[in-house]
Design an enzyme around this catalytic site. Structure first.
Site, short mmCIF file in Angstrom:
data_model
loop_
_atom_site.label_atom_id
_atom_site.label_comp_id
_atom_site.label_asym_id
_atom_site.label_seq_id
_atom_site.Cartn_x
_atom_site.Cartn_y
_atom_site.Cartn_z
N TYR A 119 0.89 1.66 -8.17
CA TYR A 119 0.02 1.03 -7.17
C TYR A 119 -1.32 0.64 -7.78
O TYR A 119 -1.77 -0.51 -7.66
CB TYR A 119 -0.20 1.98 -5.98
CG TYR A 119 -1.28 1.53 -5.03
CD1 TYR A 119 -1.11 0.39 -4.25
CD2 TYR A 119 -2.48 2.24 -4.91
CE1 TYR A 119 -2.10 -0.03 -3.38
CE2 TYR A 119 -3.47 1.82 -4.05
CZ TYR A 119 -3.28 0.69 -3.28
OH TYR A 119 -4.27 0.27 -2.43
N THR A 150 0.80 -1.23 0.00
CA THR A 150 0.00 0.00 0.00
C THR A 150 0.83 1.28 0.00
O THR A 150 0.26 2.37 0.10
CB THR A 150 -0.93 0.02 1.22
OG1 THR A 150 -0.15 -0.10 2.41
CG2 THR A 150 -1.95 -1.10 1.15
#
Length: 305
Positions: A125, A62
C-alpha cells in the site's frame, strides 16, 4: 464558474469534500461506478470532457492488508492513475490536489516526519502511494519545459476517520463497544487521528489558492493531520469516553493495551507516523485543531443523525 473534478466521491473523505468544495465552483464528483481508475483511457477521456480547473483526487485503493495480495490493482489505482491525472491535467492547464498517506514512511523516527524526510514504505500500500507521488512529481518536471509550471499539491494525511463511509476505526470501536465488555487494542503504534472534515476543509482552502492565487501555494508535498499524538489504544479510550458523554450506550468495561506482535496482520504498519504540519499551517494561515476536538465533533454529528 470554476470546474472541479472530485474522484472518490463516495468515500468518507469524498463525501466531506462535496460540502467543502461546493463554494469554489461546479463540482463533478465521480466514483468507481463512473470512472474506472484502472483505465488510463477513461481517466484521460474524463478530464478532456470536463476540462476541470482543479482535480481533487481523493480516490485510492485503501485495503492495506489486501493490497499485499492485490499489488497490481493497488499500483494501478494508487500509482498509475494519479500519474495519468497529472499528465492530462497539465495538458489541460489546470491544477491537481492528490491525497497521500503516512504509510510512505517506515516509522523508524521518533520525531514528526517532515515533507523533506526520505520515504521508505514497508508494504505494498505504502509503495503504491509513493509511486503516485513520484509519478506526479516526475510528470511536472518532464512537462515543465513544454507546458510551463504544473500546479499541484500532494497532501499527506494519516489515521483518517469520518461520519460518512461504511467503516473506520471510530465506527469499528463503537460497534465492538456496544457488543463486548473487553476490547484489545494495539498500543505501540503512534500517529494522529484525523477527522475527514478537517482534511476536506484544508483541501478546499488549498484548492481555492491553487485556482486563484497559485503563488501562495508552491507546488509540492504538504502534510496535514489534526494536532497531537496518540496510539490506537489512546484513540479507543477517547472514543469510548466521548461517546459515553454524549449518551451513547456501550457495553465495554475494559480496553486492554496489546503489542503489534499480539495482533499480526498481513501488512506491516509504521510504528510511528506522526506528520509535521508547519508547512501546511503556513499555507492555510492557521494550525489544525487537536485530534480530540475533531473526534468530539464527529461523534456529535454521528450521534445527532
Amino acid at each position: 464558474m470554476k470546474r472541479i473534478l472530485l474522484t472518490g466521491v463516495d468515500g468518507q473523505l469524498g463525501q466531506e469534500l462535496q460540502r467543502t468544495l461546493a463554494p469554489l465552483g461546479e463540482v463533478k464528483g465521480v466514483g468507481r461506478q463512473t470512472l474506472d481508475l484502472t483505465s488510463s483511457d477513461r481517466i484521460c477521456q474524463t478530464i478532456a470532457e470536463i476540462k476541470p480547473d482543479l482535480i481533487v483526487n481523493a480516490a485510492a485503493y485503501t485495503a492495506v492488508d489486501k493490497s499485499e495480495t492485490e499489488s497490481e490493482l493497488a499500483h494501478l489505482i494508487n500509482g498509475v492513475a494519479p500519474t495519468m491525472m497529472a499528465a492530462e491535467q497539465a495538458r489541460n492547464g489546470g491544477a491537481l490536489i492528490h491525497v497521500s498517506t503516512d504509510y510512505v514512511f517506515d516509522g523508524s523516527k521518533n520525531t514528526p516526519y517532515t515533507e523533506e524526510d526520505a520515504p521508505n514504505p514497508l508494504g505494498v500500500y505504502g509503495k503504491s502511494k509513493l509511486a503516485g507521488e513520484e509519478g506526479i512529481q516526475k510528470t511536472s518536471q518532464d512537462l515543465q519545459s513544454v507546458m510551463g509550471e504544473f500546479r499541484y499539491v500532494i497532501l499527506r494525511t494519516a489515521w483518517v476517520y469520518g461520519t460518512y463511509g461504511k467503516t473506520n476505526f471510530v465506527k469499528t470501536m463503537l460497534r465492538l463497544g456496544a457488543d463486548r465488555e473487553e476490547i484489545r487494542v494495539v498500543a505501540d503504534q503512534v500517529g494522529t487521528p484525523t477527522w475527514a472534515y478537517d482534511i476536506a476543509n484544508a483541501i478546499a482552502i488549498l484548492g481555492q489558492q491553487l485556482i486563484s492565487e497559485p503563488a501562495t501555494v508552491p507546488s509540492g508535498i504538504y502534510n496535514f493531520t489534526n494536532s497531537g499524538v496518540a496510539s490506537w489504544y489512546d484513540f479507543a479510550i477517547a472514543i469510548f469516553e466521548e461517546a459515553q458523554q454524549l449518551g451513547m450506550t456501550l457495553k465495554v468495561q475494559r480496553v486492554v493495551p496489546i503489542t503489534t506482535s499480539e495482533y499480526p496482520t498481513p501488512a506491516t504498519r509504521p510504528a510511528y507516523s506522526v506528520l509535521a504540519g508547519q508547512k501546511t499551517a503556513a499555507a492555510l494561515g492557521s494550525h489544525s485543531s487537536h485530534w480530540r476536538q475533531g473526534l468530539r465533533k464527529m461523534l456529535t454529528e454521528l450521534y445527532s443523525n
